[in-house]
Scaffold this active site. Sequence first.
Site, PDB file in Angstrom:
ATOM      1  N   HIS A  62      18.365  52.369  72.630  1.00 54.26           N
ATOM      2  CA  HIS A  62      19.511  51.230  72.645  1.00 54.26           C
ATOM      3  C   HIS A  62      19.072  49.794  73.288  1.00 54.26           C
ATOM      4  CE1 HIS A  62      21.908  55.323  73.208  1.00 54.26           C
ATOM      5  NE2 HIS A  62      21.822  54.890  72.029  1.00 54.26           N
ATOM      6  N   LYS A  72      17.532  46.908  83.140  1.00 51.72           N
ATOM      7  CA  LYS A  72      18.031  47.999  83.704  1.00 51.72           C
ATOM      8  C   LYS A  72      17.124  48.501  84.788  1.00 51.72           C
ATOM      9  CE  LYS A  72      20.124  49.642  79.476  1.00 51.72           C
ATOM     10  NZ  LYS A  72      19.853  50.733  78.311  1.00 51.72           N
ATOM     11  N   TYR A 132      21.593  54.545  86.231  1.00 53.04           N
ATOM     12  CA  TYR A 132      20.919  53.080  86.022  1.00 53.04           C
ATOM     13  C   TYR A 132      21.877  51.817  86.270  1.00 53.04           C
ATOM     14  CZ  TYR A 132      23.200  53.443  81.513  1.00 53.04           C
ATOM     15  OH  TYR A 132      24.075  53.635  80.208  1.00 53.04           O
ATOM     16  N   ASP A 170      23.339  57.953  66.945  1.00 53.71           N
ATOM     17  CA  ASP A 170      21.871  57.764  67.256  1.00 53.71           C
ATOM     18  C   ASP A 170      21.125  58.168  65.941  1.00 53.71           C
ATOM     19  OD1 ASP A 170      22.660  56.515  69.751  1.00 53.71           O
ATOM     20  OD2 ASP A 170      21.660  58.241  70.857  1.00 53.71           O
TER      21      ASP A 170
END
Length: 181
Positions: A62, A72, A132, A170
């Site tokens: 992603h 991140k 995250y 996905d």
Amino acid sequence: MELLKTPLKDCFILKPSVFQDERGFFYETYNQKLFQKITGLNIDFVQDNQSISSKGVLRGLHFQRGDMAQAKLVRVAKGKVLDIVVDIRKYSETFGKSFSIILDDVENLQLFVPRGFAHGFITLSEQSIFSYKCDNFYDKASEGGIIYNDATLALDWHLPKEEFIVSAKDQELPSFKEAIS
């Protein structure tokens, strides 16, 4: 805390200082002043996310586009995952290259994923808790992704395909070439 380089430009690993005795251990998962000192980056993390996954769950690859791109700082609070990043910045000297690392609750390494990278992971242990921080808020309209089994990238996810648990969303992601065009 120690900064370790990866082969990808601007992507690095943070190794925390762990203090351990008969009671267990303690370490800082994030310290803004120390992060800025060792990385030279002044990042304002604005969102903190966590997912719980069982073995074989594959999340990714992603990314967010444009003004909503995200950097991140990722880590595993419980279990073990294979974390993979792909540099999708067309101007970068490492464009199209990938890097993978095992993140677990033993070494407590963290991976900094800069803006302009696709990111994903697969759980290798029976369960994982993946956490995250992001420097930008999630925006559905800016969301993008790359199919996990893209032939151009030829990523090794460390588990047999039969063990993968991948969301319908996905499974529908475009190829690397389609995603970056």
